[in-house]
Design an enzyme around this catalytic site. Structure first.
Site, mmCIF file in Angstrom:
data_model
loop_
_atom_site.group_PDB
_atom_site.id
_atom_site.type_symbol
_atom_site.label_atom_id
_atom_site.label_comp_id
_atom_site.label_asym_id
_atom_site.label_seq_id
_atom_site.Cartn_x
_atom_site.Cartn_y
_atom_site.Cartn_z
ATOM 1 N N SER A 253 0.843 -1.191 0.000
ATOM 2 C CA SER A 253 0.000 0.000 0.000
ATOM 3 C C SER A 253 0.877 1.239 0.000
ATOM 4 O O SER A 253 2.107 1.149 0.041
ATOM 5 C CB SER A 253 -0.906 0.005 1.229
ATOM 6 O OG SER A 253 -0.138 0.328 2.361
ATOM 7 N N LYS A 254 0.212 2.382 -0.033
ATOM 8 C CA LYS A 254 0.901 3.682 -0.078
ATOM 9 C C LYS A 254 1.986 3.821 0.974
ATOM 10 O O LYS A 254 3.023 4.431 0.732
ATOM 11 C CB LYS A 254 -0.126 4.799 0.142
ATOM 12 C CG LYS A 254 -0.835 5.199 -1.108
ATOM 13 C CD LYS A 254 -0.167 6.421 -1.697
ATOM 14 C CE LYS A 254 -0.333 6.507 -3.194
ATOM 15 N NZ LYS A 254 0.863 6.320 -3.942
ATOM 16 N N ARG A 255 1.708 3.241 2.162
ATOM 17 C CA ARG A 255 2.682 3.465 3.241
ATOM 18 C C ARG A 255 4.011 2.752 2.971
ATOM 19 O O ARG A 255 5.003 2.974 3.662
ATOM 20 C CB ARG A 255 2.097 3.068 4.599
ATOM 21 C CG ARG A 255 1.982 1.599 4.823
ATOM 22 C CD ARG A 255 1.139 1.274 6.032
ATOM 23 N NE ARG A 255 0.628 -0.067 5.912
ATOM 24 C CZ ARG A 255 1.246 -1.135 6.370
ATOM 25 N NH1 ARG A 255 2.388 -1.020 7.008
ATOM 26 N NH2 ARG A 255 0.739 -2.328 6.197
ATOM 27 N N GLY A 257 5.690 3.292 0.353
ATOM 28 C CA GLY A 257 6.406 4.137 -0.603
ATOM 29 C C GLY A 257 5.662 4.185 -1.924
ATOM 30 O O GLY A 257 4.497 3.796 -2.007
ATOM 31 N N GLU A 263 4.752 7.845 -10.053
ATOM 32 C CA GLU A 263 5.493 8.317 -8.877
ATOM 33 C C GLU A 263 6.978 7.973 -9.001
ATOM 34 O O GLU A 263 7.843 8.772 -8.675
ATOM 35 C CB GLU A 263 4.964 7.637 -7.613
ATOM 36 C CG GLU A 263 3.737 8.258 -7.010
ATOM 37 C CD GLU A 263 3.221 7.401 -5.871
ATOM 38 O OE1 GLU A 263 3.410 7.765 -4.718
ATOM 39 O OE2 GLU A 263 2.634 6.317 -6.159
#
Ligand code: GLU
Length: 490
Positions: A253-255, A257, A263
């Site tokens: 997930s986003k956490r 990175g 991105e």
């Protein structure tokens, strides 16, 4: 004639993520190795989850990575349209055929009624299955009710018992018990097909031979096999590529990175490095080789060698690979990649990018081996383009606060001023001579000089830095540092 046709079928619900990019890439390797076709299909029927611009972002990321498609959006092809939202008629037709053949039926159960059954099943510890209430409604009655304005979904009639055997090129034989499945909805009440239904119809209509996709879809596969059987289609070959998990084996997930290709690009990763990294997420040539080009992978790629085990997402490894590409790529290519970052950071202008190409090239050449991403590279070149107005605080304490520093810097400055041919050889010779004359350790002069010229404690070789800055800027920065020390630290 070659029958290999694979497809990548993203739902445009956001950016292209690492998992999607890896799936696309494995399909692409497979098609290119076997001389088949790679089809891109946009699965945009779930209107609630659609995100604007997502298709163009996905296409842009695929192009940037170098994954080209033989058929699909922008390029067209004989099996178009390649957007599911433009193929609704075909799904309707096939759904009606299944109803006529008695293989599917209209279901009028309202969502709250289904919710009640679900609740009851939950309370009695049963798995949720549709109770088959509308299975017995005759087609004529059903059509009458629909004409009268009642809403209905279309459900596939699924046998109550039995097994569906899925043969997967990566997982082998996987058996699914039919009593775990219920009569799945194939067309929603708004006429929009459910994913499994549209997917099967399209894979058949587009002559897809192999469905290579994420493992999360393995549980959809028995439903799709049932649909292939009901529709009378030949079943494709399935291959489900392993999950990509975070280092702690949790869902990515986003956490953890950056997870989208965009991105990564913005963070200064190079497309070939990302492709190299993704290639090894679940596949390997079976050697210790860590750097591989797409052409090499195409030559060696075998879907049966793809691992069943989840791949672990490791951005450190990606950064390492990126660093390897930065130092081994042609300098001109690195410059081409870096210039947009220098422009964006305001370190150079478009005009300077052209006029000062050679000096930019020399600067990039001395720093590129020391960094892992283009963002780091840009940041490492900053003091070549901008005046130094701040000095590293630790450096100040360590080098500028010694009482003898100003004097040393002054002598260093004067020795540089004497040099006529301001190159690495002469600047170094002048400094070595001074160090010898003063009977000091080289660091006593070199460290404060580096801090004065770059504001930092680390840089490429000091004499290379001096030459790239040029004599005038070196003298000015030495003067400024001396002033700074006298004013602020004394
Ligand atoms: N649209 C589905 C997804 O994005 C495709 C699944 C498949 O490849 O069948 O996950």
């Amino acid at each position: 004639m070659n029958h290999v046709r694979v497809r990548f079928a993203p739902s445009p619900t956001g950016y292209l993520h690492v998992g999607g990019a890896r799936t696309a890439l494995f399909n692409w390797f497979f098609a290119r190795k076997l001389g088949g076709q790679f089809v891109l299909r946009i699965e945009d029927t779930d209107t609630q989850r659609l995100k604007e611009d997502s298709v163009s972002q996905i296409l842009a990321s695929m192009k940037w990575l170098g994954i080209d498609w033989d058929e699909g959006p922008e390029v067209g092809g004989p099996c178009g349209p390649y957007y599911q939202s433009q193929r609704l008629e075909m799904y309707q037709k096939e759904a009606q055929r299944l109803v006529k053949e008695g293989k599917a039926y209209y279901c009028f159960c309202a969502p709250d009624e289904l919710a009640q059954t679900r609740e009851l099943q939950r309370q009695t510890g049963q798995a949720f299955r549709y109770n088959g209430k509308c299975r017995g409604i005759s087609q004529t009655d059903a059509l009458k009710r629909i004409e009268a304005g009642e809403e209905a979904v279309v459900r596939l009639r699924v046998p109550d018992r039995g097994q569906i055997k899925v043969t997967d090129l990566i997982h082998g034989n996987v058996n699914f018990e039919l009593d775990q499945l219920d009569d799945l909805i194939i067309v929603k009440s708004n006429g929009i097909p459910a994913y499994n239904f549209a997917c099967v119809i399209d894979d058949h209509a587009m002559n897809i031979s192999h469905v290579i996709r994420a493992e999360e879809h393995l549980s959809n596969t028995p439903k799709q096999v049932l649909l292939y059987q009901a529709l009378g289609y030949n079943i494709v070959q399935f291959a489900h590529v392993p999950m990509i998990l975070a280092p702690d084996r949790s869902k990515l997930s986003k956490r953890h990175g950056a997870t989208s290709i965009e991105e990564f690009r913005d963070q200064g990763f190079l497309a070939p490095a990302i492709v190299n990294y993704l290639t090894f997420l679940g596949w390997s040539p079976g050697t210790d080789q860590e750097l591989i080009t797409p052409a090499e992978t195409v030559e060696q790629f075998e879907i049966s060698k793809v691992s069943k085990k989840a791949a672990i997402y490791d951005t450190k490894k990606l950064a390492w690979i990126n660093g390897q590409y930065l130092s081994s790529m042609s300098l001109n290519d690195v410059i081409g990649e870096t210039i947009p970052f220098l422009l964006r950071k305001g370190l150079i202008t478009e005009m300077q990018a052209g006029e000062q190409y050679n000096s930019i090239k020399n600067i990039i050449d001395v720093v590129r081996n020391r960094v892992k991403t283009l963002v780091e590279l840009t940041e490492a070149t900053e003091y070549f383009f901008k005046d130094v107005t701040e000095y590293d605080e630790k450096g100040q304490r360590k080098y500028f606060s010694k009482p003898e520093t100003t004097d040393l810097l002054r002598q260093g400055r004067d020795s540089l001023e004497q040099i006529e041919c301001f190159d690495v050889q002469h600047t170094e010779a002048a400094y070595r001579q001074l160090i010898e004359d003063l009977s000091i350790k080289s660091g006593d002069l070199i460290h404060p000089t580096r801090l004065a010229l770059t504001g930092r404690m680390e840089s490429p070789g000091l004499f290379e830095v001096m030459v790239l800055l040029g004599k005038d800027r070196c003298l000015a920065r030495m003067d400024r540092a001396i002033n700074f020390i006298c004013k602020t630290l004394r």
